[in-house]
Design an enzyme around this catalytic site. Structure first.
Site, PDB file in Angstrom:
ATOM      1  N   CYS A 153       0.734  -1.142  -0.010  1.00 52.13           N
ATOM      2  CA  CYS A 153      -0.016   0.081  -0.103  1.00 52.13           C
ATOM      3  C   CYS A 153       0.844   1.232   0.021  1.00 52.13           C
ATOM      4  O   CYS A 153       1.717   1.437   0.922  1.00 52.13           O
ATOM      5  CB  CYS A 153      -1.023   0.091   1.461  1.00 52.13           C
ATOM      6  SG  CYS A 153      -2.046   1.447   1.452  1.00 52.13           S
ATOM      7  N   GLU A 167      -3.667   1.315  -5.914  1.00 50.89           N
ATOM      8  CA  GLU A 167      -2.833   0.134  -6.186  1.00 50.89           C
ATOM      9  C   GLU A 167      -2.735   0.255  -7.832  1.00 50.89           C
ATOM     10  O   GLU A 167      -3.412   0.735  -8.703  1.00 50.89           O
ATOM     11  CB  GLU A 167      -3.239  -1.079  -6.146  1.00 50.89           C
ATOM     12  CG  GLU A 167      -3.279  -1.439  -4.578  1.00 50.89           C
ATOM     13  CD  GLU A 167      -1.745  -1.705  -3.844  1.00 50.89           C
ATOM     14  OE1 GLU A 167      -0.896  -1.363  -4.668  1.00 50.89           O
ATOM     15  OE2 GLU A 167      -1.845  -1.851  -2.969  1.00 50.89           O
TER      16      GLU A 167
END
Length: 228
Positions: free
Chosen positions: A2, A103
């Site tokens: 992340c 992402e």
């Protein structure tokens, strides 16, 4: 991993949505939060007070703050094995407030650019990312409070883009993470958030630069192709 996330809720909205106490803090919506920046976190289950920690864990034994640039995430599967994370996992867990994360999907063609996607809960409510935190004392005696986000295997929504995702807790389960619980109970909590409760779409390249912290970063990019 992340590497970017959002917290677009304003202070009062966040307090109401997550059942937090009133705070004198006030902040602007964030649409592209990046490592090394201060992030809204909760460390104490009793007060539920929002603190701002530096994103990038700096262990107490570190020689300098730069190690935090490499420790923005901690893998759930190995968190008890890593000296950088083990003590914090046992003694210093925190909640990192968010309402979405990004992402990047790698291009199938060699040399092609990666495509960013934005992930969020279907009900568009804020949530918490599981974190750990540390206090590091610098040579000048000043303290740096820092944190890392815990990641786990991706669920079915995320895995078409990336094989990892942050460990997510919604309002009903988030404060359990801060309780004094046995290690096996904590490990049991570190599972991917249910895919059926999440959604995602493609976004533009504005999010690629941490200097762009504007609403454009979360605007859906219209395309004929679908993620699912």
């Amino acid at each position: 991993m992340c590497g970017r996330f959002t917290l677009s809720y304003k202070t009062k909205e966040l307090q109401l949505a997550l059942g937090l106490p009133e705070s004198t803090l006030d902040w602007q919506p964030r649409y592209n939060i990046a490592p090394s920046q201060p992030i809204a976190s909760i460390l104490d289950i009793q007060t539920k007070k929002i603190e701002f920690l530096r994103w990038g864990l700096v262990p107490g034994w570190a020689k300098d703050i730069s190690i935090g640039n490499r420790l923005i995430n901690a893998r759930s599967e190995t968190i008890m094995e890593k000296p950088s994370f083990r003590n914090a996992f046992v003694r210093r867990r925190c909640l990192i407030l968010a309402d979405g994360f990004f992402e990047w999907k790698r291009s199938a063609s060699k040399g092609g650019s990666s495509q960013p996607y934005y992930f969020f809960l279907k009900d568009k409510q804020p949530f918490a990312l599981a974190g750990i935190w540390e206090i590091w004392q610098g040579p000048d005696g000043g303290e740096v409070w820092s944190t890392a986000i815990i990641t786990c295997d991706a669920n079915d929504v995320v895995k078409s883009v990336h094989d990892r995702m942050p460990l997510i807790f919604d309002k009903d389960q988030m404060f359990t993470w801060l309780e004094d619980r046995p290690q096996n109970a904590l490990i049991e909590m570190m599972k991917p958030y249910p895919a059926e409760k999440m959604n995602a779409y493609m976004v533009g390249k504005a999010v690629n630069s941490p200097f762009n912290d504007v609403e454009e970063c979360i605007k859906e990019k219209k395309t004929n192709s679908s993620l699912f």
